[in-house]
Design a protein around this motif. Structure first.
Motif, PDB file in Angstrom:
ATOM      1  N   GLU A  15       0.863  -1.175   0.000  1.00  0.00           N
ATOM      2  CA  GLU A  15       0.000   0.000   0.000  1.00  0.00           C
ATOM      3  C   GLU A  15       0.901   1.227   0.000  1.00  0.00           C
ATOM      4  OE1 GLU A  15      -4.022   1.531   2.217  1.00  0.00           O
ATOM      5  OE2 GLU A  15      -2.416   0.732   3.485  1.00  0.00           O
ATOM      6  N   CYS A  16       0.842   2.000  -1.082  1.00  0.00           N
ATOM      7  CA  CYS A  16       1.728   3.149  -1.222  1.00  0.00           C
ATOM      8  C   CYS A  16       1.290   4.294  -0.319  1.00  0.00           C
ATOM      9  CB  CYS A  16       1.741   3.624  -2.676  1.00  0.00           C
ATOM     10  SG  CYS A  16       2.440   2.425  -3.824  1.00  0.00           S
ATOM     11  N   ASP A  17       2.249   4.977   0.255  1.00  0.00           N
ATOM     12  CA  ASP A  17       1.960   6.146   1.071  1.00  0.00           C
ATOM     13  C   ASP A  17       1.484   7.299   0.192  1.00  0.00           C
ATOM     14  OD1 ASP A  17       2.706   4.855   3.399  1.00  0.00           O
ATOM     15  OD2 ASP A  17       4.808   5.472   3.222  1.00  0.00           O
ATOM     16  N   GLU A  18       0.873   8.269   0.847  1.00  0.00           N
ATOM     17  CA  GLU A  18       0.398   9.443   0.119  1.00  0.00           C
ATOM     18  C   GLU A  18       1.572  10.272  -0.385  1.00  0.00           C
ATOM     19  OE1 GLU A  18      -2.296  11.738   2.410  1.00  0.00           O
ATOM     20  OE2 GLU A  18      -3.503  10.022   3.039  1.00  0.00           O
ATOM     21  N   ASP A  19       1.384  10.849  -1.573  1.00  0.00           N
ATOM     22  CA  ASP A  19       2.335  11.810  -2.141  1.00  0.00           C
ATOM     23  C   ASP A  19       3.764  11.269  -2.139  1.00  0.00           C
ATOM     24  OD1 ASP A  19       0.197  13.633  -2.436  1.00  0.00           O
ATOM     25  OD2 ASP A  19       0.406  14.178  -0.327  1.00  0.00           O
ATOM     26  N   THR A  20       3.930  10.078  -2.708  1.00  0.00           N
ATOM     27  CA  THR A  20       5.237   9.443  -2.754  1.00  0.00           C
ATOM     28  C   THR A  20       5.608   9.073  -4.180  1.00  0.00           C
ATOM     29  OG1 THR A  20       4.304   7.246  -2.400  1.00  0.00           O
ATOM     30  CG2 THR A  20       5.027   8.458  -0.437  1.00  0.00           C
ATOM     31  N   LYS A  21       6.916   8.971  -4.402  1.00  0.00           N
ATOM     32  CA  LYS A  21       7.476   8.383  -5.615  1.00  0.00           C
ATOM     33  C   LYS A  21       8.058   7.034  -5.199  1.00  0.00           C
ATOM     34  CE  LYS A  21      11.358   8.875  -8.850  1.00  0.00           C
ATOM     35  NZ  LYS A  21      12.508   9.748  -9.240  1.00  0.00           N
ATOM     36  N   THR A  22       7.434   5.957  -5.665  1.00  0.00           N
ATOM     37  CA  THR A  22       7.848   4.613  -5.273  1.00  0.00           C
ATOM     38  C   THR A  22       8.392   3.880  -6.496  1.00  0.00           C
ATOM     39  OG1 THR A  22       6.084   4.557  -3.613  1.00  0.00           O
ATOM     40  CG2 THR A  22       7.175   2.478  -4.143  1.00  0.00           C
ATOM     41  N   THR A  23       9.615   3.370  -6.360  1.00  0.00           N
ATOM     42  CA  THR A  23      10.241   2.599  -7.432  1.00  0.00           C
ATOM     43  C   THR A  23      10.324   1.140  -7.024  1.00  0.00           C
ATOM     44  OG1 THR A  23      11.568   4.496  -8.147  1.00  0.00           O
ATOM     45  CG2 THR A  23      12.296   2.320  -8.870  1.00  0.00           C
ATOM     46  N   PHE A  24       9.745   0.263  -7.854  1.00  0.00           N
ATOM     47  CA  PHE A  24       9.793  -1.172  -7.644  1.00  0.00           C
ATOM     48  C   PHE A  24      10.757  -1.794  -8.648  1.00  0.00           C
ATOM     49  CE2 PHE A  24       5.700   0.048  -5.978  1.00  0.00           C
ATOM     50  CZ  PHE A  24       5.475  -0.792  -4.908  1.00  0.00           C
ATOM     51  N   GLU A  37      -1.652  -0.879  -4.071  1.00  0.00           N
ATOM     52  CA  GLU A  37      -2.764   0.039  -3.901  1.00  0.00           C
ATOM     53  C   GLU A  37      -2.237   1.399  -3.476  1.00  0.00           C
ATOM     54  OE1 GLU A  37      -5.690  -1.371  -1.196  1.00  0.00           O
ATOM     55  OE2 GLU A  37      -6.127  -3.224  -2.318  1.00  0.00           O
ATOM     56  N   ASN A  38      -2.846   2.458  -4.016  1.00  0.00           N
ATOM     57  CA  ASN A  38      -2.571   3.775  -3.462  1.00  0.00           C
ATOM     58  C   ASN A  38      -3.709   4.162  -2.515  1.00  0.00           C
ATOM     59  OD1 ASN A  38      -4.611   4.351  -5.281  1.00  0.00           O
ATOM     60  ND2 ASN A  38      -3.664   6.224  -6.061  1.00  0.00           N
ATOM     61  N   LEU A  58       0.336  -8.781 -12.111  1.00  0.00           N
ATOM     62  CA  LEU A  58       0.423  -7.481 -11.458  1.00  0.00           C
ATOM     63  C   LEU A  58      -0.962  -6.854 -11.375  1.00  0.00           C
ATOM     64  CD1 LEU A  58       2.058  -5.040 -10.384  1.00  0.00           C
ATOM     65  CD2 LEU A  58       2.454  -4.381 -12.763  1.00  0.00           C
ATOM     66  N   ASN A  59      -1.385  -6.523 -10.151  1.00  0.00           N
ATOM     67  CA  ASN A  59      -2.693  -5.913  -9.930  1.00  0.00           C
ATOM     68  C   ASN A  59      -2.509  -4.584  -9.209  1.00  0.00           C
ATOM     69  OD1 ASN A  59      -4.994  -8.109 -10.533  1.00  0.00           O
ATOM     70  ND2 ASN A  59      -3.187  -9.143  -9.704  1.00  0.00           N
ATOM     71  N   ILE A  60      -3.048  -3.513  -9.801  1.00  0.00           N
ATOM     72  CA  ILE A  60      -2.898  -2.176  -9.235  1.00  0.00           C
ATOM     73  C   ILE A  60      -4.280  -1.563  -9.042  1.00  0.00           C
ATOM     74  CG2 ILE A  60      -1.991   0.149  -9.606  1.00  0.00           C
ATOM     75  CD1 ILE A  60       0.271  -1.137 -11.208  1.00  0.00           C
ATOM     76  N   THR A  61      -4.557  -1.118  -7.823  1.00  0.00           N
ATOM     77  CA  THR A  61      -5.813  -0.445  -7.508  1.00  0.00           C
ATOM     78  C   THR A  61      -5.564   1.053  -7.409  1.00  0.00           C
ATOM     79  OG1 THR A  61      -6.673  -2.363  -6.315  1.00  0.00           O
ATOM     80  CG2 THR A  61      -7.691  -0.237  -5.852  1.00  0.00           C
ATOM     81  N   VAL A  62      -6.332   1.825  -8.189  1.00  0.00           N
ATOM     82  CA  VAL A  62      -6.256   3.284  -8.146  1.00  0.00           C
ATOM     83  C   VAL A  62      -7.444   3.764  -7.324  1.00  0.00           C
ATOM     84  CG1 VAL A  62      -5.997   5.386  -9.497  1.00  0.00           C
ATOM     85  CG2 VAL A  62      -5.239   3.195 -10.462  1.00  0.00           C
ATOM     86  N   ALA A  63      -7.170   4.250  -6.129  1.00  0.00           N
ATOM     87  CA  ALA A  63      -8.218   4.542  -5.148  1.00  0.00           C
ATOM     88  C   ALA A  63      -9.063   5.743  -5.557  1.00  0.00           C
ATOM     89  CB  ALA A  63      -7.583   4.781  -3.785  1.00  0.00           C
ATOM     90  N   GLU A  64     -10.212   5.885  -4.917  1.00  0.00           N
ATOM     91  CA  GLU A  64     -11.139   6.965  -5.254  1.00  0.00           C
ATOM     92  C   GLU A  64     -10.510   8.334  -4.990  1.00  0.00           C
ATOM     93  OE1 GLU A  64     -13.724   7.224  -1.111  1.00  0.00           O
ATOM     94  OE2 GLU A  64     -14.496   6.038  -2.810  1.00  0.00           O
ATOM     95  N   ASP A  65     -10.814   9.257  -5.894  1.00  0.00           N
ATOM     96  CA  ASP A  65     -10.348  10.649  -5.795  1.00  0.00           C
ATOM     97  C   ASP A  65      -8.827  10.760  -5.754  1.00  0.00           C
ATOM     98  OD1 ASP A  65     -12.969  11.953  -5.606  1.00  0.00           O
ATOM     99  OD2 ASP A  65     -13.119  10.872  -3.704  1.00  0.00           O
ATOM    100  N   SER A  66      -8.139   9.800  -6.356  1.00  0.00           N
ATOM    101  CA  SER A  66      -6.677   9.840  -6.361  1.00  0.00           C
ATOM    102  C   SER A  66      -6.142  10.029  -7.774  1.00  0.00           C
ATOM    103  CB  SER A  66      -6.099   8.555  -5.763  1.00  0.00           C
ATOM    104  OG  SER A  66      -6.288   7.459  -6.644  1.00  0.00           O
ATOM    105  N   LEU A  67      -4.880  10.452  -7.846  1.00  0.00           N
ATOM    106  CA  LEU A  67      -4.156  10.580  -9.107  1.00  0.00           C
ATOM    107  C   LEU A  67      -2.916   9.705  -9.025  1.00  0.00           C
ATOM    108  CD1 LEU A  67      -3.305  11.839 -11.826  1.00  0.00           C
ATOM    109  CD2 LEU A  67      -2.317  13.746 -10.530  1.00  0.00           C
ATOM    110  N   LEU A  68      -2.803   8.754  -9.944  1.00  0.00           N
ATOM    111  CA  LEU A  68      -1.643   7.872  -9.989  1.00  0.00           C
ATOM    112  C   LEU A  68      -0.956   8.021 -11.345  1.00  0.00           C
ATOM    113  CD1 LEU A  68       0.120   5.612  -8.774  1.00  0.00           C
ATOM    114  CD2 LEU A  68      -1.441   3.954  -9.817  1.00  0.00           C
ATOM    115  N   THR A  69       0.329   8.371 -11.294  1.00  0.00           N
ATOM    116  CA  THR A  69       1.167   8.386 -12.486  1.00  0.00           C
ATOM    117  C   THR A  69       2.026   7.136 -12.453  1.00  0.00           C
ATOM    118  OG1 THR A  69       1.227  10.807 -12.484  1.00  0.00           O
ATOM    119  CG2 THR A  69       2.867   9.674 -13.815  1.00  0.00           C
ATOM    120  N   TYR A  70       1.971   6.366 -13.533  1.00  0.00           N
ATOM    121  CA  TYR A  70       2.549   5.021 -13.540  1.00  0.00           C
ATOM    122  C   TYR A  70       3.527   4.901 -14.704  1.00  0.00           C
ATOM    123  CZ  TYR A  70       2.548  -0.126 -14.181  1.00  0.00           C
ATOM    124  OH  TYR A  70       2.885  -1.446 -14.347  1.00  0.00           O
TER     125      TYR A  70
END
Length: 274
Positions: A15-24, A37-38, A58-70
């Motif tokens: 579960e990604c933290d808010e306002d983060t840049k995460t590299t896997f 999940e964000n 790979l399964n990615i959930t984009v949560a409500e009212d969020s912006l995800l750049t992938y």
């Protein structure tokens, strides 16, 4: 924006933290399942670097009212089967860029499930095909007021195989939705096997949908123009290819955009035979 780096070698949920840049950095050996999940009301940047051989789910959930750049970057020169699914929640926005320029044999299925009202995806890919790539990409509109824009650009090299199917499906009752797609393939060889299958499945009237597809050699007039400015034919072609592929990262942050620009440029230099 806070930065986090993770190495993934086994089945993992993050579960990604808010306002983060995460590299896997994802290392596939035999099979691997990764779920990400964000958080609602967040803005995040997610970079996924792929290595290894086998099957990746790979399964990615984009949560409500969020912006995800992938950003997906495939470094695997081996055989990979990839199932990639995005679950978009209410009023979520996904900007996805895919960089595929490895020398592997890859089969990939990417699904954007626009599951709730107000979800939106804009996906772009840059592909340099040296070996084999079979890619199926789907946008399924499961609610009204959802939007999908799928733009794919590929450059095919000598003796490569590239097959791509892109499907936009708006189900009945989901009014005011839009699904659009553009696929363009630039052939740099007469010994290239490529096919593109754009498809729209529209079960509702009050919607917007479109597709565009082109396949062919570089434009001789553009090559001539660049040569008239002092470039060699090889330099002109490399410049055209670079601009052709950079659309996949045009909205990225400057440091990420610069990094991917360097990767694409280096790849072109590596494979180019003037």
């Amino acid at each position: 924006m806070k930065e986090t780096n993770l190495e993934i070698r086994s089945d993992t949920f993050v579960e990604c933290d808010e306002d983060t840049k995460t590299t896997f950095d994802v290392y596939v050996e035999n099979s691997l399942n990764l779920k990400i999940e964000n958080k609602p009301n967040s803005e995040s940047l997610l970079i996924v670097n792929i290595y290894g051989e086998g099957i990746l789910d790979l399964n990615i959930t984009v949560a409500e009212d969020s912006l995800l750049t992938y950003l997906w970057v495939n470094y695997s020169d081996d055989k990979l089967e990839i199932k990639e699914t995005f679950d978009l929640k209410r009023n979520s926005d996904l900007f996805a860029s895919f960089i595929e320029f490895s020398n592997g044999k890859h089969k990939k299925v990417t699904t954007f499930a626009l599951n709730e009202q107000g979800s939106n995806v804009h996906a772009r890919s840059a592909n340099i095909i040296e070996n084999e790539m079979d890619w199926k990409m789907y946008a399924h509109h499961f609610d009204h007021h959802t939007t999908a824009q799928l733009d794919n650009y590929a450059v095919g090299l000598e003796n490569s195989v590239f097959n791509m199917k892109v499907v936009g499906h708006i189900f009945q009752g989901h009014k005011k939705s839009e699904t659009h797609q553009v696929t363009r393939v630039l052939n740099l060889s007469n010994h290239l096997q490529s096919s593109v299958a754009p498809e729209l499945l529209i079960d509702e009237n009050d919607v917007a949908a479109s597709h565009a597809c082109t396949m062919g050699q570089p434009n001789p007039e553009e090559i001539y123009y660049l040569q008239s400015r002092g470039l060699s034919k090889g330099e002109a072609l490399k410049l055209l290819i670079l601009g052709y592929l950079l659309i996949a990262v045009e909205d990225m942050e400057d440091d990420v955009k610069e990094h991917i620009t360097d990767l694409i440029h280096n790849k072109i230099e590596q494979v180019w035979i003037a």
